[in-house]
Design an enzyme around this catalytic site. Structure first.
Site, PDB file in Angstrom:
ATOM      1  N   VAL A 137     100.141  -2.701   0.563  1.00  0.00           N
ATOM      2  CA  VAL A 137      99.410  -2.606  -0.888  1.00  0.00           C
ATOM      3  C   VAL A 137      98.374  -3.349  -0.813  1.00  0.00           C
ATOM      4  CG1 VAL A 137      99.924  -2.902  -3.163  1.00  0.00           C
ATOM      5  CG2 VAL A 137     101.600  -2.742  -1.983  1.00  0.00           C
ATOM      6  N   LYS A 209     102.177   2.253  -4.685  1.00  0.00           N
ATOM      7  CA  LYS A 209     101.980   0.921  -4.326  1.00  0.00           C
ATOM      8  C   LYS A 209     101.904   0.371  -6.405  1.00  0.00           C
ATOM      9  CE  LYS A 209      97.938   0.988  -1.001  1.00  0.00           C
ATOM     10  NZ  LYS A 209      96.652   2.254  -1.549  1.00  0.00           N
TER      11      LYS A 209
HETATM   12  N1  HSE Z   1      94.164   5.836   2.062  1.00  0.00           N
HETATM   13  C1  HSE Z   1      94.498   4.563   1.335  1.00  0.00           C
HETATM   14  C2  HSE Z   1      93.333   3.396   0.340  1.00  0.00           C
HETATM   15  C3  HSE Z   1      95.170   3.388   2.314  1.00  0.00           C
HETATM   16  O1  HSE Z   1      92.572   5.041   0.072  1.00  0.00           O
HETATM   17  O2  HSE Z   1      93.565   3.164  -0.141  1.00  0.00           O
HETATM   18  C4  HSE Z   1      95.336   1.873   1.743  1.00  0.00           C
HETATM   19  O3  HSE Z   1      96.962   2.096   1.709  1.00  0.00           O
END
Ligand code: HSE
Length: 326
Positions: A137, A209
């Site tokens: 997260v 998340k």
């Molecule tokens: N792809 C995710 C973001 C990376 O852009 O926040 C972190 O989990």
């Protein structure tokens, strides 16, 4: 500490580099001397008794080695393969097997946590090892340690924030006149975006998340499809211009809440007026606010994505295991 690194993409190689970069500080401050003795990737397995110092030292010989055998001598598994939030993917099996073998598991992979947190946590307890997941997260924000510790004591009622950097970056770039495609390309080049950027732009990453927060901090038991989710792909340049005229901005806002019927979660675009603190979180930054029973709201803002930030989260978990702080 002998480590087996599972996954060798953007995060995996940044992780080895971070251990190298911080080696003197970590040895001096924590007497922490990590050794990455195995790197397991799709293209093969690389083993080193003395430990790989730099990412460039990792050479795969292409021979297939059984996972159990490759991790046998490691005390900790660091799992950073690409995320599958629907099934947990191969990462879930990696975590299960490692925990059953009595190894600590540190992961930045959302899949296993979304799909099987309770099972894995129980397994870790039975085996008296640690399952740590700060990197799942927003790697660049110490959201989990604070959440599992101080915020939980204060009794978390709600968590709200911008959980995805890629979409926050795209929306900010579109506001300054760039096209969606162009901004996404930059996010990919800078390593913010997931391996499959659909995960970011369709809201899956933020939703995952939110589910992890619900499940690990608030006693929920949500799967990805329980999260009310919408991405940013329907937001047009016109909508962004219209918002600007009203001193507002579109943001992908995640929300996890305790309700009378249990914990609920959502991740969807919302129009925020400039005076909302989250409207001011721009670029590749991300943020989360804890609302508790006891304290006034606490907001953390940082750069949530990228190989280095995520590697740092992995490192903080390893240090906690090293100092024996469960
Ligand atoms: N792809 C995710 C973001 C990376 O852009 O926040 C972190 O989990």
């Amino acid at each position: 500490m002998k480590i087996a690194l599972v996954g060798f993409g953007n995060v995996g190689s940044a992780f080895i580099e971070l251990l190298y970069e911080q080696r003197e500080h970590l040895a001096k401050q924590y007497k922490f001397k990590p050794k990455v003795i195995a790197v397991i990737a799709r293209r093969g397995t690389a083993l080193s008794k003395t430990g790989f110092k730099r990412a460039a030292d990792v050479k795969f010989d292409g021979k297939a080695i059984l996972y159990e055998k490759a991790i046998r001598d490691a005390e900790v598994i660091v799992e950073v393969t690409p995320t599958d939030v629907q099934t947990g993917g191969i990462a879930l099996e990696h975590c299960r097997v490692a925990l059953k073998m009595g190894k600590h598991v540190v992961t930045a992979n959302k899949g296993p946590l979304v799909v099987a947190y309770r099972e894995l946590e129980k397994l870790a307890r039975q085996k008296k090892v640690q399952l740590r997941f700060e990197g799942t997260v927003m790697g660049g924000i110490p959201s989990m340690i604070l959440g599992l510790d101080v915020m939980s004591i204060a009794n978390i009622q709600e968590v709200r924030g911008i959980f995805n950097s890629t979409t926050n970056f795209i929306l900010a770039e579109m506001e300054s006149g760039r096209t969606y495609a162009d901004a996404l390309k930059t996010a990919q080049e800078r390593g913010y975006a997931e391996t499959d950027p659909t995960a970011d732009v369709e809201g899956w990453d933020a939703a995952a998340k939110a589910a992890i927060i619900a499940n690990t901090l608030m006693g929920g038991d949500l799967r990805i499809n329980d999260v009310d989710r919408e991405g940013i792909t329907k937001i047009t340049p016109q909508m962004i211009t219209d918002a600007k005229e009203k001193n507002s901005r579109w943001k992908l806002i995640a929300n996890v809440k305790r309700t009378d019927s249990g914990v609920t979660a959502s991740a969807r675009p919302m129009l925020l007026s400039y005076d909302d603190p989250l409207a001011q979180v721009n670029g590749a930054a991300s943020a989360l606010t804890y609302f508790t029973d006891v304290l006034a709201p606490i907001t953390l803002i940082g750069s949530g994505a990228g190989g280095k930030a995520t590697s740092f989260a992995l490192l903080t978990d390893l240090i906690r295991i090293h100092v024996g702080n469960g």
